[in-house]
Scaffold this motif. Structure first.
Motif, PDB file in Angstrom:
ATOM      1  N   ALA A  94       0.837  -1.201   0.000  1.00 43.09           N
ATOM      2  CA  ALA A  94       0.000   0.000   0.000  1.00 43.09           C
ATOM      3  C   ALA A  94       0.873   1.252   0.000  1.00 43.09           C
ATOM      4  N   THR A  96       4.038   1.450  -1.095  1.00 47.13           N
ATOM      5  CA  THR A  96       4.719   1.542  -2.389  1.00 47.13           C
ATOM      6  C   THR A  96       3.794   2.150  -3.429  1.00 47.13           C
ATOM      7  N   ARG A  97       2.528   1.717  -3.385  1.00 47.06           N
ATOM      8  CA  ARG A  97       1.548   2.228  -4.344  1.00 47.06           C
ATOM      9  C   ARG A  97       1.393   3.737  -4.197  1.00 47.06           C
ATOM     10  N   THR A  98       1.219   4.186  -2.937  1.00 47.62           N
ATOM     11  CA  THR A  98       1.067   5.625  -2.708  1.00 47.62           C
ATOM     12  C   THR A  98       2.301   6.377  -3.185  1.00 47.62           C
ATOM     13  N   ALA A 100       4.438   5.450  -5.554  1.00 51.57           N
ATOM     14  CA  ALA A 100       4.494   5.430  -7.015  1.00 51.57           C
ATOM     15  C   ALA A 100       3.564   6.495  -7.584  1.00 51.57           C
ATOM     16  N   GLU A 101       2.367   6.617  -6.988  1.00 55.18           N
ATOM     17  CA  GLU A 101       1.416   7.631  -7.455  1.00 55.18           C
ATOM     18  C   GLU A 101       1.979   9.030  -7.234  1.00 55.18           C
ATOM     19  N   THR A 102       2.595   9.226  -6.054  1.00 59.21           N
ATOM     20  CA  THR A 102       3.161  10.533  -5.758  1.00 59.21           C
ATOM     21  C   THR A 102       4.300  10.860  -6.716  1.00 59.21           C
ATOM     22  N   VAL A 103       5.124   9.853  -7.023  1.00 62.96           N
ATOM     23  CA  VAL A 103       6.222  10.068  -7.974  1.00 62.96           C
ATOM     24  C   VAL A 103       5.663  10.520  -9.320  1.00 62.96           C
ATOM     25  N   ALA A 104       4.608   9.849  -9.791  1.00 59.20           N
ATOM     26  CA  ALA A 104       4.020  10.197 -11.084  1.00 59.20           C
ATOM     27  C   ALA A 104       3.513  11.644 -11.077  1.00 59.20           C
ATOM     28  N   LEU A 105       2.815  12.022  -9.979  1.00 54.91           N
ATOM     29  CA  LEU A 105       2.262  13.380  -9.893  1.00 54.91           C
ATOM     30  C   LEU A 105       3.361  14.420  -9.761  1.00 54.91           C
ATOM     31  N   GLN A 107       6.484  14.194 -10.822  1.00 54.53           N
ATOM     32  CA  GLN A 107       7.175  14.303 -12.106  1.00 54.53           C
ATOM     33  C   GLN A 107       6.400  15.221 -13.049  1.00 54.53           C
ATOM     34  N   LEU A 108       5.074  15.047 -13.041  1.00 51.79           N
ATOM     35  CA  LEU A 108       4.211  15.865 -13.893  1.00 51.79           C
ATOM     36  C   LEU A 108       4.341  17.343 -13.516  1.00 51.79           C
ATOM     37  N   GLU A 111       7.692  18.765 -14.611  1.00 52.53           N
ATOM     38  CA  GLU A 111       7.698  19.016 -16.052  1.00 52.53           C
ATOM     39  C   GLU A 111       6.943  20.295 -16.391  1.00 52.53           C
TER      40      GLU A 111
END
Lengths: 123, 268
Positions: A94, A96-98, A100-105, A107-108, A111
């Motif tokens: 759970a 790791t999932r959070t 990973a989601e935070t990393v994606a957001l 990074q966005l 950018e």
């Protein structure tokens, strides 16, 4: 029981306890993961030093062959350790999932900030 | 209603239609289209372009779910914003990225569209219109429009699911595993925190979570197109396994402690 087997039992219990305590000391094991191993090691040591305790306990519960009590307790400890590990794994997944989601957001966001900056520099 | 409609003169009718158009345009501006995508390089660009063609002024976020192919570049070429998950999390994880993005950037509504092209973006305004009276709107395949046939264990699974979930949601739901859904502000805030990642969690359990948090759930009939890539499984063993897993997911979802919307959110 021969003297050899008595010594063997005590040494095995001491070895188990020694390994667990040493790992705890070196931060290789967190104490909440080590608790079951500490309990199991301590029980093994007590039974190893005083074999009479095992026979007494088996008699109290009503188990005819004292060795069966050893098997039962061993399986119970392994079962509890496994359950604890599954629960920890679920919690870690759970997290790791959070992450990973935070990393994606994040990074966005980086950018879009970089885009803004390069737009401003060009104008 | 009918008589009042007749009383309106042509100018008023035109003004009304214009007002409706403008209000839909402003709703679209506050709507985020979220498309979870996993190895969809063949179709994702077309789907994104179709979304912008049908729904100008909308914002489209493609969540790349750890694809190993060219999905990211294709989605960017279509004009979408692309969030990249470092590894595969499943639809639930990808959708929660979308809900969190919506909360962070102040979007009111989130519409989930599959990146394989089976959902028609032209249906989105109908879903959004329904959000005026509901918090979560499902695009349902079996509610009269289009042709989509399933049979055997897969069909039974859908019947069981819709029976139980209709009772939980207190409304008739015919297609509970639909991935075509629109969430209003309350549901978006709820899902940004509590969108499940387990198998079938994004469809079954999310409905249970929403219903128990007092969200109003409703459905709109839509036609589904055949999937552009991949085909649904018709293997009876797989279908039976699906039935079993769906039943288990439902049973656990219904027995979990409910999560509530926090007070400030519940007040709306």
């Amino acid at each position: 029981m021969t003297v050899t087997s008595y010594i063997f039992g005590v040494l095995a219990a001491l070895l188990t306890l020694g390994v667990v305590i040493e790992m705890l000391r070196r931060h290789r094991l967190r104490e909440r993961h080590a608790i079951w191993w500490l309990i199991a090691g301590t029980l093994a040591l007590v039974v190893g030093v005083f074999p009479g305790v095992l026979e007494w306990a088996a008699g109290v519960i009503g188990i005819e062959v004292p060795l069966n009590l050893v098997f039962f307790v061993s399986v119970a400890v392994l079962f509890l350790v496994c359950i604890q590990h599954s629960a920890e794994l679920t919690a870690l997944e759970a997290k790791t999932r959070t992450l990973a989601e935070t990393v994606a957001l994040t990074q966005l966001r980086i950018e879009s900030l970089e885009q803004d900056r390069s737009d401003r520099e060009r104008s | 209603m009918v008589s009042r409609k007749r009383d309106l003169c042509a100018g008023q009718v035109a003004a009304l239609a214009l007002a409706r158009l403008i209000s839909m345009a402003s709703v679209l501006e506050r709507t985020l289209i979220v498309m979870p995508a996993f190895n969809e390089q063949a179709v994702v660009r077309d789907v994104v372009e179709e979304v912008f063609l049908r729904l100008p002024s909308v914002t489209c976020l493609v969540v790349d779910d750890g694809s190993s192919d060219d999905t990211i570049a294709q989605a960017l070429a279509g004009g979408a914003i692309v969030a990249r998950l470092p590894f595969n999390l499943g639809v639930g994880g990808a959708m929660r990225v979308g809900f969190r993005y919506a909360v962070e950037h102040g979007f009111d509504n989130v519409v989930q569209i599959d990146s394989d092209g089976q959902h028609d973006p032209a249906n989105v305004p109908a879903l959004l219109a329904q959000l005026k009276t509901a918090d979560l709107v499902l695009g349902a395949r079996f509610a009269g429009e289009g042709s989509y046939a399933v049979k055997g264990p897969r069909k039974w699974a859908m019947v069981v699911l819709s029976t139980f979930l209709s009772r939980t949601a207190k409304t008739r739901l015919t297609d509970t595993t639909s991935g075509f859904r629109a969430s209003g502000p309350r549901a978006v805030r709820l899902f940004a925190e509590h969108y499940p990642a387990e198998y079938l969690g994004d469809t079954i359990e999310s409905l249970v979570i929403a219903a128990r948090a007092q969200c109003v759930i409703s459905q709109v009939p839509v036609a589904m197109r055949p999937r552009a890539g991949g085909k649904p499984s018709h293997n009876p063993l797989e279908a039976a396994a699906y039935l079993g897993r769906a039943t288990m997911a439902l049973a656990f979802a219904l027995t979990r402690p409910p999560v509530a919307l926090r007070y400030s959110e519940a007040k709306r």
